[in-house]
Design a protein around this motif. Structure first.
Motif, PDB file in Angstrom:
ATOM      1  N   SER A 160     -11.066   7.197  -1.352  1.00 24.34           N
ATOM      2  CA  SER A 160     -12.003   6.149  -1.763  1.00 24.34           C
ATOM      3  C   SER A 160     -12.172   5.103  -0.659  1.00 24.34           C
ATOM      4  CB  SER A 160     -11.525   5.483  -3.060  1.00 24.34           C
ATOM      5  OG  SER A 160     -10.321   4.772  -2.868  1.00 24.34           O
ATOM      6  N   SER A 161     -11.099   4.845   0.090  1.00 23.08           N
ATOM      7  CA  SER A 161     -11.198   3.881   1.190  1.00 23.08           C
ATOM      8  C   SER A 161     -12.044   4.425   2.326  1.00 23.08           C
ATOM      9  CB  SER A 161      -9.793   3.523   1.692  1.00 23.08           C
ATOM     10  OG  SER A 161      -9.036   2.896   0.684  1.00 23.08           O
ATOM     11  N   THR A 170     -11.128  -3.226   5.840  1.00 20.77           N
ATOM     12  CA  THR A 170     -10.286  -2.930   4.677  1.00 20.77           C
ATOM     13  C   THR A 170     -10.139  -1.431   4.436  1.00 20.77           C
ATOM     14  OG1 THR A 170     -12.187  -3.097   3.154  1.00 20.77           O
ATOM     15  CG2 THR A 170     -10.938  -5.107   3.583  1.00 20.77           C
ATOM     16  N   SER A 209     -11.227  -5.009  -0.194  1.00 15.04           N
ATOM     17  CA  SER A 209     -12.367  -4.095  -0.101  1.00 15.04           C
ATOM     18  C   SER A 209     -13.360  -4.341  -1.226  1.00 15.04           C
ATOM     19  CB  SER A 209     -11.866  -2.653  -0.131  1.00 15.04           C
ATOM     20  OG  SER A 209     -12.935  -1.740  -0.088  1.00 15.04           O
ATOM     21  N   GLN A 241     -12.602   0.950  -6.026  1.00 13.67           N
ATOM     22  CA  GLN A 241     -11.539   0.329  -5.236  1.00 13.67           C
ATOM     23  C   GLN A 241     -10.663  -0.587  -6.090  1.00 13.67           C
ATOM     24  OE1 GLN A 241     -11.422   2.397  -2.840  1.00 13.67           O
ATOM     25  NE2 GLN A 241     -11.265   0.927  -1.158  1.00 13.67           N
ATOM     26  N   ALA A 261      -6.715   7.141  -3.249  1.00 12.19           N
ATOM     27  CA  ALA A 261      -6.845   5.851  -2.563  1.00 12.19           C
ATOM     28  C   ALA A 261      -7.298   6.043  -1.119  1.00 12.19           C
ATOM     29  CB  ALA A 261      -5.513   5.104  -2.604  1.00 12.19           C
ATOM     30  N   LEU A 294      -7.060  -2.961  -0.631  1.00 13.29           N
ATOM     31  CA  LEU A 294      -8.031  -2.408  -1.581  1.00 13.29           C
ATOM     32  C   LEU A 294      -8.742  -3.518  -2.345  1.00 13.29           C
ATOM     33  CD1 LEU A 294      -5.918   0.587  -2.957  1.00 13.29           C
ATOM     34  CD2 LEU A 294      -7.846   0.706  -1.379  1.00 13.29           C
ATOM     35  N   SER A 330      -6.692  -0.155  -6.497  1.00 14.32           N
ATOM     36  CA  SER A 330      -5.779  -1.234  -6.143  1.00 14.32           C
ATOM     37  C   SER A 330      -4.719  -1.410  -7.238  1.00 14.32           C
ATOM     38  CB  SER A 330      -6.556  -2.546  -5.962  1.00 14.32           C
ATOM     39  OG  SER A 330      -5.674  -3.618  -5.691  1.00 14.32           O
TER      40      SER A 330
END
Length: 414
Positions: A39-40, A129, A103, A191, A36, A100, A195
């Motif tokens: 990926s963010s 985000t 996003s 995303q 997470a 997320l 999430s």
């Protein structure tokens, strides 16, 4: 303010200090946190190697398209300053999946953008985000057992850095078949999966018991900076480390593309593959974390800065030798990742109830270092090529070592 902070700490410790019998981090949860975070953070960089493609599609100049990089950075800084501190007070199991999910919407907005102003808006929202990554890192620290905290934070930070490094590789590969809009849609899908995964797999810890208002939460970040000398010291070291990292990767893109007197002339996809060398270096972060867990933080900080110094020497040599350059990237990125982890290990030990706000103070400064490094690298490469960039990098690293030698003599760093 002090009384309220004390109540917050009393409420936070049983839930998040890692000593609770009810809450334990499983390997799967740590993996989800790492992915997470990665990926963010990756959302900030997907378009960076595709600016020429975006410019052609939207019929703007490459210089104008480069505003997208600034929009993402400003959005990320805004998210770190205004949203990340709330991680100390809101239920993170709801906050992170919510960011997320937003996003996903921001990336979808960007993918459908009919013009540059619309795309700038979407990229700015995506940057905000993306600050979810900086909520996940202190969250993992709060949930970790104390004797494994450095290792777990190192694993999550490895995921974050891997996301940054692999984003260029992934975007280059997808853009070959689906264009830059396809890259953003794939990112939105990732995303969405993360999430749902965080919401289903992360433990619920509840909200901290606090009466502080939102403005007071933001003001408390400044109070933490004023109160903790170690935080101020690590902010300075973080600024210099990220300036080195961002400056090196910005200059490397020019070097590998054949700008100036460079002997390299690689395609954008091949340039992106060089990020894989940095990936190998990032995978060594848990080793640094384990040493920090053993109480060797002072030694670790010294060694990783010396590693970065050695990396600059290899990078200078690699300006004309591709194999040396690959090894240099491995060494350099391992050192920078180690610096980041040693800094975060130091600041997270300052106040268990304020880890998200400590993250805000540290990461805003850290990211400003990245902006300074990329801006300096562009001008430096134009003026003196790869050699000047490496020379500046050596100078910055020596400055950081001198500062650390001064900081390390103080009792708070022993």
């Amino acid at each position: 303010m002090t009384e309220r902070t004390d109540r917050t700490q009393e409420a936070e410790e049983p839930q998040g200090a890692g000593g609770s019998a009810e809450i334990r981090l499983t390997r799967l949860t740590v993996l989800v946190f790492a992915v997470a975070a990665g990926s963010s953070a990756a959302c900030l960089y997907y378009l960076q190697p595709l600016l020429h493609q975006v410019a052609g599609d939207l019929r703007v100049s490459t210089v104008t398209a480069a505003l997208l990089v600034s929009a993402a950075q400003v959005g990320y800084l805004s998210g770190m300053a205004l949203l990340v501190p709330l991680g100390d007070f809101l239920e993170r199991r709801r906050m992170v999946p919510g960011l997320l999910a937003l996003s996903v919407l921001a990336l979808g907005l960007s993918a459908a953008a009919p013009n540059l102003p619309f795309l700038l808006l979407g990229v700015f929202a995506t940057g905000i985000t993306a600050s979810a990554a900086q909520v996940v890192v202190p969250w993992s620290s709060a949930l970790a057992d104390p004797h494994k905290r450095g290792e777990i934070v190192g694993t999550v930070m490895s995921g974050l850095l891997l996301g940054i490094l692999l984003s260029r590789v992934l975007s280059g590969a997808i853009a070959e078949f689906a264009g830059w809009r396809g890259v953003l849609l794939v990112a939105a899908g990732i995303q969405l999966v993360m999430s749902v995964s965080v919401y289903l797999l992360a433990p619920a810890t509840g909200r901290a018991a606090t009466e502080e208002s939102y403005p007071e939460v933001l003001i408390s970040v400044l109070a933490l900076i004023r109160r903790h000398a170690v935080l101020r010291q690590r902010m300075a070291l973080g600024f210099l480390a990220m300036a080195c990292f961002s400056g090196m990767w910005t200059g490397l893109a020019f070097l590998l593309a054949g700008s100036g007197s460079s002997s390299y002339h690689y395609s954008e996809f091949v340039i992106g593959l060089f990020g894989l060398a940095g990936v190998a270096g990032a995978l060594g972060a848990p080793i640094v974390g384990r040493l920090a867990d053993q109480g060797r933080l002072r030694m670790v900080t010294t060694l990783v800065w010396l590693t970065v110094l050695a990396g600059w020497g290899l990078l200078a040599w690699g300006g004309g030798n591709v194999w040396v350059l690959v090894i240099a990237l491995l060494v350099f990125d391992f050192g920078v990742q180690g610096i980041q982890l040693s800094n975060q290990s130091a600041i997270y030990a300052l106040d268990p109830a304020a880890r998200s706000r400590l993250t805000t103070a540290y990461m805003v400064t850290y990211f400003l270092g990245g902006v300074a490094g990329s801006v300096t690298a562009g001008s430096a490469y134009q003026a003196g090529g790869w050699g000047l960039i490496c020379g500046i990098g050596v100078g910055v690293t020596l400055l950081a070592l001198a500062l650390w030698a001064m900081f390390a003599r103080r009792p708070s760093n022993r």
